[in-house]
Scaffold this motif. Structure first.
Motif, short mmCIF file in Angstrom:
data_model
loop_
_atom_site.label_atom_id
_atom_site.label_comp_id
_atom_site.label_asym_id
_atom_site.label_seq_id
_atom_site.Cartn_x
_atom_site.Cartn_y
_atom_site.Cartn_z
N THR A 55 14.62 10.58 -4.66
CA THR A 55 14.31 11.84 -5.34
C THR A 55 14.59 11.75 -6.82
O THR A 55 13.78 12.18 -7.66
CB THR A 55 15.12 12.99 -4.71
OG1 THR A 55 14.84 13.04 -3.31
CG2 THR A 55 14.77 14.31 -5.35
N VAL A 56 15.73 11.17 -7.19
CA VAL A 56 16.08 11.02 -8.61
C VAL A 56 15.08 10.11 -9.31
O VAL A 56 14.64 10.41 -10.43
CB VAL A 56 17.53 10.51 -8.76
CG1 VAL A 56 17.83 10.14 -10.20
CG2 VAL A 56 18.51 11.55 -8.27
N ALA A 57 14.70 9.01 -8.67
CA ALA A 57 13.74 8.09 -9.26
C ALA A 57 12.38 8.77 -9.47
O ALA A 57 11.75 8.62 -10.52
CB ALA A 57 13.59 6.85 -8.39
N ALA A 64 9.13 11.22 -17.18
CA ALA A 64 8.61 10.23 -18.13
C ALA A 64 7.12 10.38 -18.32
O ALA A 64 6.61 10.35 -19.45
CB ALA A 64 8.95 8.82 -17.65
N LEU A 65 6.41 10.58 -17.23
CA LEU A 65 4.96 10.76 -17.34
C LEU A 65 4.60 12.08 -18.03
O LEU A 65 3.67 12.14 -18.82
CB LEU A 65 4.33 10.71 -15.95
CG LEU A 65 4.34 9.34 -15.25
CD1 LEU A 65 3.82 9.45 -13.83
CD2 LEU A 65 3.51 8.34 -16.06
N SER A 67 6.36 13.68 -20.23
CA SER A 67 6.70 13.68 -21.66
C SER A 67 5.82 12.72 -22.46
O SER A 67 5.91 12.72 -23.69
CB SER A 67 8.17 13.31 -21.84
OG SER A 67 8.38 11.97 -21.45
N GLY A 68 5.01 11.95 -21.81
CA GLY A 68 4.06 11.08 -22.50
C GLY A 68 4.66 9.77 -22.93
O GLY A 68 4.16 9.14 -23.86
N TRP A 69 5.73 9.32 -22.28
CA TRP A 69 6.34 8.04 -22.66
C TRP A 69 5.44 6.89 -22.26
O TRP A 69 5.51 5.83 -22.84
CB TRP A 69 7.69 7.89 -21.99
CG TRP A 69 8.77 8.69 -22.64
CD1 TRP A 69 8.67 9.45 -23.74
CD2 TRP A 69 10.11 8.81 -22.18
NE1 TRP A 69 9.87 10.05 -24.01
CE2 TRP A 69 10.77 9.66 -23.08
CE3 TRP A 69 10.81 8.28 -21.12
CZ2 TRP A 69 12.11 9.99 -22.92
CZ3 TRP A 69 12.14 8.61 -20.98
CH2 TRP A 69 12.78 9.46 -21.87
N TRP A 70 4.62 7.06 -21.24
CA TRP A 70 3.78 5.97 -20.77
C TRP A 70 2.36 6.25 -21.04
O TRP A 70 1.73 7.15 -21.06
CB TRP A 70 4.00 5.74 -19.28
CG TRP A 70 5.31 5.10 -18.99
CD1 TRP A 70 6.25 4.70 -19.87
CD2 TRP A 70 5.82 4.79 -17.70
NE1 TRP A 70 7.31 4.17 -19.21
CE2 TRP A 70 7.08 4.20 -17.88
CE3 TRP A 70 5.35 4.95 -16.41
CZ2 TRP A 70 7.86 3.78 -16.84
CZ3 TRP A 70 6.12 4.53 -15.38
CH2 TRP A 70 7.37 3.94 -15.59
#
Length: 70
Positions: A55-57, A64-65, A67-70
């Protein structure tokens, strides 16, 4: 011949009957406005707790997705 069962209060001693009445009253009071929220929280906890690392992962990946990091 009737087969009607005796009322529950007639089968119990007075102190147990009174205790049962208090218990049922407390149960009825417990079903207040937050009862449904508590049930949802318990079900969510039962779903998430055994899979805490997963769940944490997934939450980290989702953040991350988002926020646009990738």
């Amino acid at each position: 011949m009737t087969t009607a069962a005796a009322p529950l209060a007639a089968c119990l001693p007075h102190d147990q009957s009174a205790a049962l009445g208090r218990h049922l009253q407390q149960c009825e009071q417990a079903r207040g406005p937050w009862f449904v929220a508590a049930q949802v929280a318990e079900r969510l906890h039962a779903l998430v707790a055994p899979r805490f690392a997963t769940t944490v992962a997934l939450l980290a990946l989702g953040l991350a997705l988002a926020s646009g990091w990738w």
